[in-house]
Design a protein around this motif. Structure first.
Motif, mmCIF file in Angstrom:
data_model
loop_
_atom_site.group_PDB
_atom_site.id
_atom_site.type_symbol
_atom_site.label_atom_id
_atom_site.label_comp_id
_atom_site.label_asym_id
_atom_site.label_seq_id
_atom_site.Cartn_x
_atom_site.Cartn_y
_atom_site.Cartn_z
ATOM 1 N N VAL A 134 0.837 -1.203 0.000
ATOM 2 C CA VAL A 134 0.000 0.000 0.000
ATOM 3 C C VAL A 134 0.870 1.250 0.000
ATOM 4 O O VAL A 134 0.628 2.185 -0.777
ATOM 5 C CB VAL A 134 -0.969 -0.009 1.214
ATOM 6 C CG1 VAL A 134 -1.645 1.337 1.380
ATOM 7 C CG2 VAL A 134 -2.002 -1.109 1.058
ATOM 8 N N LEU A 135 1.891 1.264 0.847
ATOM 9 C CA LEU A 135 2.775 2.428 0.918
ATOM 10 C C LEU A 135 3.478 2.667 -0.418
ATOM 11 O O LEU A 135 3.514 3.789 -0.927
ATOM 12 C CB LEU A 135 3.797 2.215 2.032
ATOM 13 C CG LEU A 135 4.599 3.429 2.482
ATOM 14 C CD1 LEU A 135 3.674 4.508 3.027
ATOM 15 C CD2 LEU A 135 5.594 3.016 3.553
ATOM 16 N N TRP A 136 4.009 1.601 -1.017
ATOM 17 C CA TRP A 136 4.720 1.741 -2.286
ATOM 18 C C TRP A 136 3.780 2.179 -3.415
ATOM 19 O O TRP A 136 4.125 3.038 -4.219
ATOM 20 C CB TRP A 136 5.409 0.426 -2.659
ATOM 21 C CG TRP A 136 6.105 0.510 -3.977
ATOM 22 C CD1 TRP A 136 7.306 1.099 -4.229
ATOM 23 C CD2 TRP A 136 5.612 0.014 -5.225
ATOM 24 N NE1 TRP A 136 7.605 0.995 -5.574
ATOM 25 C CE2 TRP A 136 6.582 0.328 -6.199
ATOM 26 C CE3 TRP A 136 4.469 -0.661 -5.603
ATOM 27 C CZ2 TRP A 136 6.433 -0.016 -7.535
ATOM 28 C CZ3 TRP A 136 4.314 -1.013 -6.935
ATOM 29 C CH2 TRP A 136 5.285 -0.685 -7.884
ATOM 30 N N GLY A 142 2.313 9.006 -6.495
ATOM 31 C CA GLY A 142 2.573 10.364 -6.026
ATOM 32 C C GLY A 142 1.558 10.879 -5.030
ATOM 33 O O GLY A 142 1.311 12.081 -4.946
ATOM 34 N N GLN A 143 0.960 10.009 -4.223
ATOM 35 C CA GLN A 143 -0.126 10.391 -3.326
ATOM 36 C C GLN A 143 0.305 10.615 -1.876
ATOM 37 O O GLN A 143 -0.545 10.911 -1.040
ATOM 38 C CB GLN A 143 -1.211 9.307 -3.354
ATOM 39 C CG GLN A 143 -1.826 9.103 -4.725
ATOM 40 C CD GLN A 143 -2.548 10.338 -5.210
ATOM 41 O OE1 GLN A 143 -3.320 10.936 -4.472
ATOM 42 N NE2 GLN A 143 -2.282 10.743 -6.441
ATOM 43 N N ILE A 144 1.597 10.437 -1.560
ATOM 44 C CA ILE A 144 2.037 10.620 -0.177
ATOM 45 C C ILE A 144 3.267 11.522 -0.147
ATOM 46 O O ILE A 144 3.955 11.679 -1.162
ATOM 47 C CB ILE A 144 2.368 9.266 0.500
ATOM 48 C CG1 ILE A 144 3.479 8.523 -0.250
ATOM 49 C CG2 ILE A 144 1.143 8.400 0.626
ATOM 50 C CD1 ILE A 144 3.969 7.293 0.461
ATOM 51 N N PRO A 145 3.541 12.098 1.012
ATOM 52 C CA PRO A 145 4.785 12.883 1.130
ATOM 53 C C PRO A 145 6.007 11.979 0.911
ATOM 54 O O PRO A 145 5.964 10.789 1.221
ATOM 55 C CB PRO A 145 4.742 13.398 2.574
ATOM 56 C CG PRO A 145 3.305 13.313 2.984
ATOM 57 C CD PRO A 145 2.717 12.175 2.217
ATOM 58 N N ALA A 146 7.071 12.551 0.380
ATOM 59 C CA ALA A 146 8.313 11.826 0.090
ATOM 60 C C ALA A 146 8.081 10.670 -0.873
ATOM 61 O O ALA A 146 8.717 9.629 -0.782
ATOM 62 C CB ALA A 146 8.963 11.335 1.377
ATOM 63 N N MET A 150 10.073 7.129 -1.420
ATOM 64 C CA MET A 150 9.359 5.933 -0.991
ATOM 65 C C MET A 150 9.139 4.929 -2.127
ATOM 66 O O MET A 150 9.030 3.737 -1.893
ATOM 67 C CB MET A 150 8.005 6.330 -0.387
ATOM 68 C CG MET A 150 7.389 5.277 0.476
ATOM 69 S SD MET A 150 8.298 4.934 1.994
ATOM 70 C CE MET A 150 7.977 6.404 2.928
ATOM 71 N N ARG A 151 9.092 5.389 -3.381
ATOM 72 C CA ARG A 151 8.815 4.450 -4.477
ATOM 73 C C ARG A 151 10.078 3.823 -5.051
ATOM 74 O O ARG A 151 10.016 3.063 -6.011
ATOM 75 C CB ARG A 151 8.013 5.139 -5.571
ATOM 76 C CG ARG A 151 8.737 6.196 -6.343
ATOM 77 C CD ARG A 151 7.868 6.701 -7.496
ATOM 78 N NE ARG A 151 8.334 7.997 -7.946
ATOM 79 C CZ ARG A 151 7.594 9.085 -7.986
ATOM 80 N NH1 ARG A 151 6.331 9.045 -7.605
ATOM 81 N NH2 ARG A 151 8.092 10.221 -8.412
#
Length: 197
Positions: A134-136, A142-146, A150-151
């Motif tokens: 989910v985080l990746w 491009g939906q989260i900070p950093a 993170m990707r």
């Protein structure tokens, strides 16, 4: 090897629902649907790269969840029917082990306990995989900070920064509390935090 309880025993609250004290047991029982929803969600999140995912992933999710639900109901029912002394089990720190010890012997009970520990470890790995996935995927879109950091994917095609982030969060949650009920609730409900972010 001993007389079992009658089927009417399945509706025995063991004194937990008397004097209006039914709300707390009800809340604990409501964690079960959260587990069911999170397991269905976890298998869906982890199946995006499966070959022929449009056909295989839904079938696998439905079969896994229905079979675990059926097996769970049967096992819980059999455990409850095997209780010999309800007050002793209600006061026990290890009720399932005590029920199995009296019903089938300590050797089999220890084997079941080892299998349960392995199953919990597998569930832990799957939950971490879901968190990583989910985080990746949120970072990929491009939906989260950093998101750029993170990707990042390693040479082995592993989302390394998302993996390390989830590992750090898991360690923090594990150190944060030793209360099993808190950790169980986090397991059932914390996956939704990713969507909230």
């Amino acid at each position: 090897k001993h007389p079992t309880q009658p089927l009417g025993f399945l509706s025995d609250s063991g004194g937990t629902a008397t004097n209006g004290h039914w709300f707390l047991p009800f809340l604990f029982a409501m964690i079960l649907p959260a587990y069911a929803i999170s397991s269905f969600d976890a298998t869906g999140n982890a199946s995006e790269e499966t070959k022929d995912a449009a056909k295989k992933a839904p079938l696998a999710s439905v079969l896994a969840n229905i079979s675990s639900y059926v097996v769970g109901i049967v096992m819980v029912g059999l455990l409850m029917l095997a209780i010999q002394d309800l007050p002793a089990i209600m006061d026990s720190a290890l009720p399932v082990k005590d029920i199995l010890d009296t019903a089938v012997g300590s050797g089999f009970a220890n084997t079941i306990e080892a299998i349960a520990i392995l199953a919990l470890f597998a569930a832990l790995v799957m939950l971490q995989l879901t968190g990583i996935r989910v985080l990746w995927s949120q970072a990929r879109d491009g939906q989260i900070p950093a998101a750029t950091w993170m990707r990042k994917v390693s040479a082995q095609r592993i989302p390394i920064n998302a993996t390390l982030t989830i590992f750090a969060l898991s360690v923090l949650f594990a150190l944060w509390s030793s209360l099993l009920s808190v950790l169980a609730a986090m397991t059932a409900l914390a996956w939704a935090l990713a969507y909230g972010v």
